[in-house]
Every structure is written in C-alpha cells, then in structure tokens.
Design an enzyme around this catalytic site. Structure first.
Site, PDB file in Angstrom:
ATOM      1  N   ILE A   1       0.892  -1.158   0.000  1.00  0.00           N
ATOM      2  CA  ILE A   1       0.000   0.000   0.000  1.00  0.00           C
ATOM      3  C   ILE A   1       0.933   1.211   0.000  1.00  0.00           C
ATOM      4  O   ILE A   1       1.907   1.263   0.746  1.00  0.00           O
ATOM      5  CB  ILE A   1      -0.948   0.008   1.224  1.00  0.00           C
ATOM      6  CG1 ILE A   1      -1.862   1.245   1.234  1.00  0.00           C
ATOM      7  CG2 ILE A   1      -0.213  -0.106   2.546  1.00  0.00           C
ATOM      8  CD1 ILE A   1      -2.975   1.186   2.313  1.00  0.00           C
ATOM      9  N   SER A   2       0.646   2.188  -0.873  1.00  0.00           N
ATOM     10  CA  SER A   2       1.553   3.332  -1.018  1.00  0.00           C
ATOM     11  C   SER A   2       1.558   4.187   0.243  1.00  0.00           C
ATOM     12  O   SER A   2       0.569   4.266   0.975  1.00  0.00           O
ATOM     13  CB  SER A   2       1.136   4.190  -2.205  1.00  0.00           C
ATOM     14  OG  SER A   2       1.108   3.425  -3.381  1.00  0.00           O
ATOM     15  N   GLN A   3       2.672   4.866   0.434  1.00  0.00           N
ATOM     16  CA  GLN A   3       2.861   5.795   1.549  1.00  0.00           C
ATOM     17  C   GLN A   3       1.836   6.943   1.446  1.00  0.00           C
ATOM     18  O   GLN A   3       1.639   7.471   0.354  1.00  0.00           O
ATOM     19  CB  GLN A   3       4.278   6.317   1.377  1.00  0.00           C
ATOM     20  CG  GLN A   3       4.834   7.186   2.417  1.00  0.00           C
ATOM     21  CD  GLN A   3       6.155   7.782   1.928  1.00  0.00           C
ATOM     22  OE1 GLN A   3       6.737   7.315   0.944  1.00  0.00           O
ATOM     23  NE2 GLN A   3       6.597   8.812   2.607  1.00  0.00           N
TER      24      GLN A   3
END
Ligand code: SAH
Length: 226
Positions: free
Chosen positions: A73-75
């Site tokens: 999951i992206s930052q």
C-alpha cells in the site's frame, strides 16, 4: 449504519481512530500538501481498513506497508502528492487508476472525483480490494481485472490517469487514452538500476508535455494479467 466486520471497528479506538487520521493529515500539511480536496478525502478514508489486521496499528504512519502478493500500500504522502498534482487547477473528471492493490488510493480518488475506474492485474488482490471497499459504498468507483498497461479502452478517454507501479517508459496505450486537456501522473524508471521519478504528462490539442518531479520508489508495472 452497517455493522462493522468482526475485529474491524470502523468507529475505531486508539491507533485506528479519527484522531489518528487527523494527525496523519496534519503531517501531510506540514509536508506541503495544500489542496483541501486531497486533505479532506484523506481525512475521510479509514486507511486501517486496507491493511492486514496485524498492521492496522501502523496504518497511519507515513510508510508503505505490505498487502500480500509482494505488493505494498503506497505511503500516504505519495498518494496525497500524486493526486494533488493530478488535479491541480482542474477538476479530476473521469479518472483511471492503474494498480488497485488494496484499494486505498482508489477510495481516496473516488472521494474526490465523479467517476473512477481502477484496474488490477492480480485477481486475488482485486477481490481483497473489493472486500476492503465494500463498507465505504463508493458508487462512483469501478474495479476491473486486467492489464492496466493497456489502459481501459472501453471507458476511455480519461481526464486523469494515475499509475501506482513503475514502468520503464511511458505506456503508449495510456497516452492515447488521455483526453486533450488531461493529466497523467506515473512513476518511471530513471536510467540507473533502482532509480525512479514521478512524471507528469499533460496532453493539449498540440501534443504532450512531460515534467520530471520527485524521486520515488514503487513496485514494477508488469505486463499481462497474473
Ligand atoms: N494503489 C495502491 C498501491 C498498489 S501497489 C494503494 O492504494 O496503495 C501497485 C499495484 O499495481 C500492485 O497491486 C500490482 O499488482 C499492480 N500492477 C502492476 N502492474 C500492473 C498492470 N500492468 N496492470 C494493473 N495493475 C498492475
């Protein structure tokens, strides 16, 4: 109001609470995110619903987290930054996201835009995203299984395209499916081994312009369905 799934308290206490999310948004402001549409959407989407329960207490840290199948999951900062650039001084219009992953960024996009399509090449991950997204009831979000490097011809053209995986070069199909006046943001490999950079592509009646932005680190864009 729906009953929350067992063990997934939507109202939330402690690390998964509204207040924790408000702190995340405050950090985003400090990091330079100013678009209220983005800040409000990120204050509204419960990120802890998109990570495995064992990691839920870390959901609001500014970091990428594993979501299975060797994906992440992206930052939060990167999600905010990419969307802010994508919709700068314009309405998002019809949006295509390539790389649904757990569905978090798709939920943020669907809180801002009128119509969002998100495409993922790993079927199990797409099913997981569907489950994660169910209780948010985002009626303007459509999830599709397929190779996003080929875009989504049947729903094209798109006013905004956002890619969540790094390609070696600009995918031609995505350039073609970008509407005149539209914007695309994507991470591209930048020559040397692991280096990547965010690239903004703007399409006008006369052609395309490319602007290189921040260095980033994304999982690779793969070709074909898994
Ligand atoms: N948007 C997610 C991030 C997902 S990570 C978030 O909200 O955090 C990137 C995702 O891109 C992975 O799930 C990976 O499977 C997917 N992906 C990689 N290549 C793809 C392709 N060609 N088409 C569609 N999805 C792809």
């Amino acid at each position: 109001m729906n009953a929350p799934r067992p063990g997934r308290n939507v109202v939330g206490i402690g690390m998964t609470s509204q207040r924790t999310r408000a702190r995340m948004v405050e950090r985003l402001r400090e990091q330079g995110i100013t678009d209220v549409r983005v800040l409000e959407a990120m204050a509204g989407v419960p990120r802890h619903l998109f990570v495995e329960e064992a990691l839920a207490s870390r959901a609001y840290e500014d970091t990428a987290l594993p979501i299975g199948f060797a994906q992440t999951i992206s930052q939060p900062y990167v999600v905010a930054r990419m969307i802010e650039i994508l919709i700068q001084k314009k309405e998002p219009g019809k949006v295509l996201e390539v790389g649904t992953g757990c569905g978090y960024q798709a939920a943020v996009l669907a809180s801002i835009a009128t119509e969002v399509y998100s495409i993922e090449r790993i079927r199990e991950l797409l099913e997981r995203a569907r489950t994660n997204l169910r209780e948010l009831r985002l009626k303007n979000l459509r999830l599709m299984y397929g190779d996003g490097a080929a875009g989504l011809e049947k729903a094209a053209p798109f006013d905004s395209i956002i890619v969540a995986a790094a390609a070696p070069e600009l995918p031609q199909a995505l350039l073609q499916q970008l509407a005149p006046g539209g914007r695309m943001i994507l991470p591209l490999r930048d020559g040397a081994a692991q280096a990547q950079r965010l690239i903004l592509v703007e399409r006008s009646a006369r052609g395309y312009t490319e602007t290189a932005l921040d260095p980033v680190r994304f999982v690779p864009l793969r070709v074909g369905k898994a």
